[in-house]
Design an enzyme around this catalytic site. Structure first.
Site, short mmCIF file in Angstrom:
data_model
loop_
_atom_site.label_atom_id
_atom_site.label_comp_id
_atom_site.label_asym_id
_atom_site.label_seq_id
_atom_site.Cartn_x
_atom_site.Cartn_y
_atom_site.Cartn_z
N CYS A 1 -49.46 13.86 -51.16
CA CYS A 1 -50.28 13.91 -52.38
C CYS A 1 -49.41 13.93 -53.63
CB CYS A 1 -51.23 15.10 -52.33
SG CYS A 1 -52.29 15.03 -50.88
N GLY A 2 -48.38 13.07 -53.63
CA GLY A 2 -47.54 12.89 -54.82
C GLY A 2 -48.24 11.91 -55.77
N ALA A 3 -47.43 11.22 -56.58
CA ALA A 3 -48.01 10.35 -57.62
C ALA A 3 -48.91 9.27 -57.01
CB ALA A 3 -46.89 9.73 -58.44
N ASN B 1 -41.13 2.77 -50.36
CA ASN B 1 -39.97 1.93 -50.60
C ASN B 1 -39.10 1.93 -49.36
OD1 ASN B 1 -40.32 1.10 -53.25
ND2 ASN B 1 -39.20 2.83 -54.13
N ALA C 1 -46.25 4.87 -61.16
CA ALA C 1 -46.81 6.14 -61.63
C ALA C 1 -45.66 7.12 -61.83
CB ALA C 1 -47.79 6.68 -60.59
N LYS D 1 -39.17 -6.78 -51.47
CA LYS D 1 -39.17 -5.50 -52.19
C LYS D 1 -37.87 -4.75 -51.88
CE LYS D 1 -40.93 -2.25 -54.79
NZ LYS D 1 -41.62 -1.06 -54.47
N ASN E 1 -35.19 -3.22 -54.53
CA ASN E 1 -34.79 -1.81 -54.50
C ASN E 1 -33.29 -1.65 -54.22
OD1 ASN E 1 -37.97 -1.07 -53.11
ND2 ASN E 1 -37.28 -0.45 -55.12
N ASN F 1 -34.51 0.77 -66.05
CA ASN F 1 -34.40 -0.52 -65.35
C ASN F 1 -33.95 -1.64 -66.30
OD1 ASN F 1 -35.45 1.01 -63.32
ND2 ASN F 1 -37.31 -0.19 -63.02
N ASN G 1 -39.20 1.50 -67.15
CA ASN G 1 -39.28 2.44 -66.01
C ASN G 1 -37.97 3.18 -65.78
OD1 ASN G 1 -41.71 1.25 -65.41
ND2 ASN G 1 -41.31 1.15 -63.21
#
Ligand code: KPL
Length: 297
Positions: free
Chosen positions: A8-10, A98, A122, A176, A180, A194, A241
């Protein structure tokens, strides 16, 4: 649908609130068991969601139609293994994180597994989650029995657009991972946003060459220049970001480096490919992480 959101993070809070808004029955699942979890989200349009959902209810879990996992990569294996015996045998498990490598760790899980990558952004601002940027969530089957679950994409799309289904999700996952592998460690090394990485094109080019070499051997058709174009485009669109890895380092949390650059290096080793530039930045991030992890012991 009945959906348990593990983590239940961002991202987890954004999904909980979006799914509930669409009429789904949801619960959160927290590492330290609690009967309720609070969701405190500022949406993209500025509206505020302040709601409480049930949490850690094993009966709800046993009736769930979907387990949505929004944990950090390094938390996934243990948490999913703990919940898996309580889940219905055909309940799909959708992993959104990620990095890569969690699938190998979950190879003995019998439920269908789906993999997802997202470009939603987020950040946590004190106790509030700010949904900073809208994006696309690409999902697809990671196990053969996940192939029949494409209708999930439409259901999730109704709650938090865009969601796109891919029969070959590995391709989106590798793209992705490439992003990353470049952006996350470099923002840690230069301690920058970034967008500031645009000044480090030579380094980015060397990293992209190594990632492209590994991807080609993994059956992902690509090249240094196409990865470079893609990474530079992401640097541009996410210029403001602070990468998730830099946020982790600043908050002295464990990073996902083992599942990002670490995964690339493991695949490179298995293919007999040298990745000196990625190894160098891996070591630099590990050293920073170990500095505060050692202090805790
Ligand atoms: O996924 C990201 C992250 O920070 O983890 C990027 C794409 C680099 C955006 O910040």
């Amino acid at each position: 649908m009945k959906i348990t959101v593990l983590g239940c993070g961002a991202l987890g809070q954004i999904w909980l609130s979006a799914l509930a808004q669409q009429g789904h029955e949801v619960q959160g699942w927290l590492r330290v068991p609690q009967p309720y979890c609070s969701v405190n989200v500022i949406n993209l349009d500025g509206t505020v969601v302040n709601e409480t959902f049930i949490a850690n209810d094993p009966l709800f879990l046993a009736e769930s139609d979907l387990l949505l996992v929004t944990l950090k990569a390094w938390q996934v294996s243990e948490a999913v293994h703990n919940l898996q015996p309580l889940l219905p045998p055909d309940c799909p498990i959708l992993l959104i994180h990620n990095g890569m490598g969690t699938l190998e760790e979950l190879s003995n899980v019998s439920q269908p597994i789906l993999q997802g990558v997202t470009t939603h952004a987020a950040r946590q601002d004190g106790t509030v989650i700010v949904h900073v940027a809208s994006g696309i969530t690409h999902i697809g089957p990671a196990t053969p029995d996940g192939a029949a679950l494409s209708e999930l994409a439409e259901i999730l799309h109704q709650s938090l657009p865009d969601v796109a289904w891919h029969n070959h999700i590995a391709s989106a996952s590798w793209q992705k991972l490439a992003v990353n592998c470049v952006i996350n460690p470099l923002t840690v090394i230069y301690n920058c946003r970034n967008g500031d990485l645009a000044a480090h094109r030579d380094e980015i080019s060397r990293l992209c060459q190594e990632v492209a070499n590994v991807m080609e051997r993994e059956g992902q058709h690509t090249s240094r220049s196409s990865l470079m174009d893609y990474v530079l485009a992401v640097i541009d669109t996410t210029a403001e970001n602070t990468s998730s890895m830099l946020q982790d380092i600043r908050n002295q949390r464990r990073t996902e480096i083992e599942y990002i650059t670490g995964y690339l290096m493991r695949r490179a080793r298995a293919q007999g490919i040298a990745t000196p530039e990625n190894s160098r930045i891996y070591e630099l991030v590990k050293r920073k992480e170990q500095d505060y992890e050692r202090e805790r012991i």
